[in-house]
Design a protein around this motif. Sequence first.
Motif, PDB file in Angstrom:
ATOM      1  N   GLY A  36      -7.120   8.454   5.303  1.00 59.05           N
ATOM      2  CA  GLY A  36      -5.795   8.740   4.758  1.00 59.05           C
ATOM      3  C   GLY A  36      -5.261   7.560   3.971  1.00 59.05           C
ATOM      4  N   ASP A  37      -4.046   7.127   4.275  1.00 62.72           N
ATOM      5  CA  ASP A  37      -3.426   6.017   3.562  1.00 62.72           C
ATOM      6  C   ASP A  37      -3.712   4.666   4.211  1.00 62.72           C
ATOM      7  OD1 ASP A  37      -2.359   7.325   1.382  1.00 62.72           O
ATOM      8  OD2 ASP A  37      -0.552   7.906   2.453  1.00 62.72           O
ATOM      9  N   TRP A  38      -4.799   4.578   4.965  1.00 69.82           N
ATOM     10  CA  TRP A  38      -5.188   3.301   5.563  1.00 69.82           C
ATOM     11  C   TRP A  38      -5.631   2.387   4.433  1.00 69.82           C
ATOM     12  CZ3 TRP A  38      -5.095   1.361  10.490  1.00 69.82           C
ATOM     13  CH2 TRP A  38      -5.764   0.165  10.687  1.00 69.82           C
ATOM     14  N   LEU A  39      -4.964   1.277   4.260  1.00 68.24           N
ATOM     15  CA  LEU A  39      -5.301   0.325   3.210  1.00 68.24           C
ATOM     16  C   LEU A  39      -5.932  -0.906   3.823  1.00 68.24           C
ATOM     17  CD1 LEU A  39      -2.099   0.510   0.981  1.00 68.24           C
ATOM     18  CD2 LEU A  39      -4.210   1.826   0.794  1.00 68.24           C
ATOM     19  N   GLU A  40      -6.776  -1.536   3.068  1.00 70.32           N
ATOM     20  CA  GLU A  40      -7.430  -2.779   3.475  1.00 70.32           C
ATOM     21  C   GLU A  40      -7.197  -3.828   2.394  1.00 70.32           C
ATOM     22  OE1 GLU A  40      -8.901  -3.532   6.251  1.00 70.32           O
ATOM     23  OE2 GLU A  40      -9.109  -1.557   7.153  1.00 70.32           O
TER      24      GLU A  40
END
Length: 159
Positions: A95-99
């Motif tokens: 999903g909107d998991w950002l790194e």
Amino acid sequence: MDRLRRSVVSVTAQWTYARPIDGADRISTHPEGSELVIEAVKTVRAGDPYLNGHFPGTTLYPAVFLLDGIRQAVGGELHRAPALGTHLGAADALGDWLELGQVVSVRVLRPMLEGDQLCLHIRVSAAGPGALRAALGCRRDDGTDVAKMTVELVRGGRS
């Protein structure tokens, strides 16, 4: 080789993440032209379990937590800037998991101590293809600048 590739895919598809520390206590957001401006507040508390033993005898907020605070705030507020979400690319299984794709610059100017209320001002803009640039200015509630950081964020850790 194909069997090995299938095995690696099945293992990585099962990875899970531990719940991260809360990067902010309060967040407000507003679009500003083609950018997204995020204001977040985090209070440094000695009782928070992640600080136990970080710097014996003194509660000192680790600067790396500011990096995660940027990641969390942008990921949580990205829906407020559809054009930036489109620039970043389609969401994947995370999903909107950002790194963090790249740490461009980090300057820690002052220590962040117990009781300090940190005011994070994050300006998010489009960067290279599939990446967002987030520029952080962080002040204590007394107005003292404590950190400046610029990072590039990517979806799900892809670079």
